[in-house]
Scaffold this motif. Sequence first.
Motif, PDB file in Angstrom:
ATOM      1  N   SER A 259       0.863  -1.192   0.000  1.00  0.00           N
ATOM      2  CA  SER A 259       0.000   0.000   0.000  1.00  0.00           C
ATOM      3  C   SER A 259       0.890   1.230   0.000  1.00  0.00           C
ATOM      4  O   SER A 259       2.103   1.126   0.174  1.00  0.00           O
ATOM      5  CB  SER A 259      -0.836   0.053   1.279  1.00  0.00           C
ATOM      6  N   ALA A 260       0.253   2.397  -0.110  1.00  0.00           N
ATOM      7  CA  ALA A 260       0.968   3.666   0.084  1.00  0.00           C
ATOM      8  C   ALA A 260       1.247   3.829   1.578  1.00  0.00           C
ATOM      9  O   ALA A 260       0.567   3.227   2.415  1.00  0.00           O
ATOM     10  CB  ALA A 260       0.101   4.809  -0.401  1.00  0.00           C
TER      11      ALA A 260
ATOM     12  N   THR B 287      -2.554   8.531   0.777  1.00  0.00           N
ATOM     13  CA  THR B 287      -3.690   8.605  -0.160  1.00  0.00           C
ATOM     14  C   THR B 287      -4.647   9.726   0.262  1.00  0.00           C
ATOM     15  O   THR B 287      -5.114  10.504  -0.580  1.00  0.00           O
ATOM     16  CB  THR B 287      -4.409   7.238  -0.241  1.00  0.00           C
TER      17      THR B 287
ATOM     18  N   GLU C 160       1.551   4.315  -4.006  1.00  0.00           N
ATOM     19  CA  GLU C 160       2.005   2.920  -4.042  1.00  0.00           C
ATOM     20  C   GLU C 160       3.278   2.772  -4.876  1.00  0.00           C
ATOM     21  O   GLU C 160       4.061   1.851  -4.655  1.00  0.00           O
ATOM     22  CB  GLU C 160       0.892   2.021  -4.588  1.00  0.00           C
TER      23      GLU C 160
ATOM     24  N   PHE D 266      -3.672  -1.512  -5.358  1.00  0.00           N
ATOM     25  CA  PHE D 266      -4.640  -0.421  -5.528  1.00  0.00           C
ATOM     26  C   PHE D 266      -4.742   0.112  -6.963  1.00  0.00           C
ATOM     27  O   PHE D 266      -5.450   1.066  -7.200  1.00  0.00           O
ATOM     28  CB  PHE D 266      -4.239   0.698  -4.550  1.00  0.00           C
TER      29      PHE D 266
ATOM     30  N   ARG E 201     -10.947   2.418  -2.351  1.00  0.00           N
ATOM     31  CA  ARG E 201     -10.170   2.579  -1.116  1.00  0.00           C
ATOM     32  C   ARG E 201      -9.927   1.216  -0.448  1.00  0.00           C
ATOM     33  O   ARG E 201     -10.801   0.366  -0.441  1.00  0.00           O
ATOM     34  CB  ARG E 201     -10.883   3.531  -0.146  1.00  0.00           C
ATOM     35  N   GLY E 202      -8.755   1.073   0.083  1.00  0.00           N
ATOM     36  CA  GLY E 202      -8.389  -0.213   0.695  1.00  0.00           C
ATOM     37  C   GLY E 202      -8.073  -1.277  -0.349  1.00  0.00           C
ATOM     38  O   GLY E 202      -7.939  -2.463  -0.027  1.00  0.00           O
ATOM     39  N   GLY E 203      -7.942  -0.843  -1.614  1.00  0.00           N
ATOM     40  CA  GLY E 203      -7.880  -1.788  -2.738  1.00  0.00           C
ATOM     41  C   GLY E 203      -6.612  -2.614  -2.844  1.00  0.00           C
ATOM     42  O   GLY E 203      -6.561  -3.558  -3.637  1.00  0.00           O
ATOM     43  N   SER E 204      -5.589  -2.324  -2.036  1.00  0.00           N
ATOM     44  CA  SER E 204      -4.390  -3.177  -2.101  1.00  0.00           C
ATOM     45  C   SER E 204      -4.718  -4.606  -1.670  1.00  0.00           C
ATOM     46  O   SER E 204      -4.070  -5.556  -2.118  1.00  0.00           O
ATOM     47  CB  SER E 204      -3.285  -2.617  -1.219  1.00  0.00           C
ATOM     48  N   ASP E 205      -5.713  -4.753  -0.803  1.00  0.00           N
ATOM     49  CA  ASP E 205      -6.156  -6.113  -0.442  1.00  0.00           C
ATOM     50  C   ASP E 205      -6.642  -6.842  -1.694  1.00  0.00           C
ATOM     51  O   ASP E 205      -6.319  -8.014  -1.911  1.00  0.00           O
ATOM     52  CB  ASP E 205      -7.330  -6.056   0.564  1.00  0.00           C
TER      53      ASP E 205
END
Length: 403
Positions: free
Chosen positions: A41-42, A47, A74, A136, A150-154
């Motif tokens: 993530s960043a 972000t 990121e 992300f 949002r939270g998209g690195s998961d």
Amino acid sequence: MTKKVLKFGGTSVGSIDRIKHAAKIIKREYDKKNKIIVVVSAMSGTTNNLIAHAESISKKFNKRELDVLLTSGEQVTSALMAGALTDLGIKSKSWMNWQIPIITEGDHSNSRIVNMNIKDIEKYLSKDGIAVIPGFQGVSKSGDITSIGRGGSDATAVAIAKIFNTDSCEIYTDVDGVYSSDPNKVPLAKKIEKISYEEMLELSSLGTKVMQASAVQTAMMHEIPLHVKSTFTNRKGTEIINQENIDYKKVVTGVAYSKDDAKITLIGVEDKPGVAADIFEPLSKNDINVDMVIQNISADGKKTDLTFTIKRQDKNNAASLLESNNKIKYETLQMNDKVSKISIVGAGMVATPGVTYKMFRTLAEDKINILAISTSEIKISVIIDEQLTIQAVKKLHKTFNLD
Ligand code: ADP
Ligand code: ASP
Ligand code: MG
């Protein structure tokens, strides 16, 4: 030999020391002869800061440029992480989304990953390199940079686990795992050892930030086990797995809350067939999702009150659509955005009667008024006054023996 995805969230890469610390965790896994793809993530707060910059230029900042801007966070951590690994003497390299490429579909800020090219990275892994990929983000078929929510690195981590067919997907974060409620707000919350995809999906959709909902959905569809654990302790985390592998001892698994909703009540609506359809049709045509609906019984058969909830960000748009809708008649429109949604979630509810009653009785004991209700097989959600959020969460947590 095992192929693993290791994803590090914003707090886990929130400073240079933390990036170095995460690199040591990665090295530990690499030294066990695992093939490793790292997703980052960043740095925490980045972000949000970038969004604030864009908003200070314009409230309607160009969406294409917003994605170019937000995904830069990121990019920074990918380079820092690959550099930190190289510094530990490990062969490592970062790839930007467009170099791989990670192909997405959908609107800017809200795209989803549909495919990615694995050839070069597979080759690199086979030569004992560690690949570092920014979470992300992706690139659309027309070549524009996109972000995936949002939270998209998961979601990136899960998509990589799926497409690279890895043996595991580990989500490193700032808490020890998934708890029965937010451990930063409910000190008595307990760590859950194993949770089903279905329950996690409900919890995530209802405000439990530790896993992003669309990531859980993809993991569920493709039966990818997820392991949520801490970057900062060595404690065992939480496994998110198939329900059949879980022995349910509790009726309720977790309590979630969110402050994303607004409640609209139309007072004195004409009570005739088709009126609800006339009210909701323009909302749905404008992509406004209606969540809970309550229609009062009309005493005189002529007029009724209709209450429903929508996402808070849609409130102004919804109000102007209702006000300009000539097909419907009502006396007044009331809007309340100082509400929160409290939800109890548990697969054990299916076989246990009386859970709804117990939830309502618990809230009544604290004189907490319920403004709207919705249920599914494994969850009950209520809308209440926002000020009472944590009080209600703690009380329900206790009632359902989660403390
Ligand atoms: P990351 O940056 O690693 O992706 P997030 O901030 O997205 O981490 O998610 C972790 C946070 O989720 C925790 O710090 C915690 O406050 C919050 N959280 C909310 N509900 C829960 C829960 N039930 N269990 C664990 N964490 C939760
Ligand atoms: N940096 C992005 C965000 O803050 C994605 C992520 O952290 O998962 O939403
Ligand atoms: Mg997160």
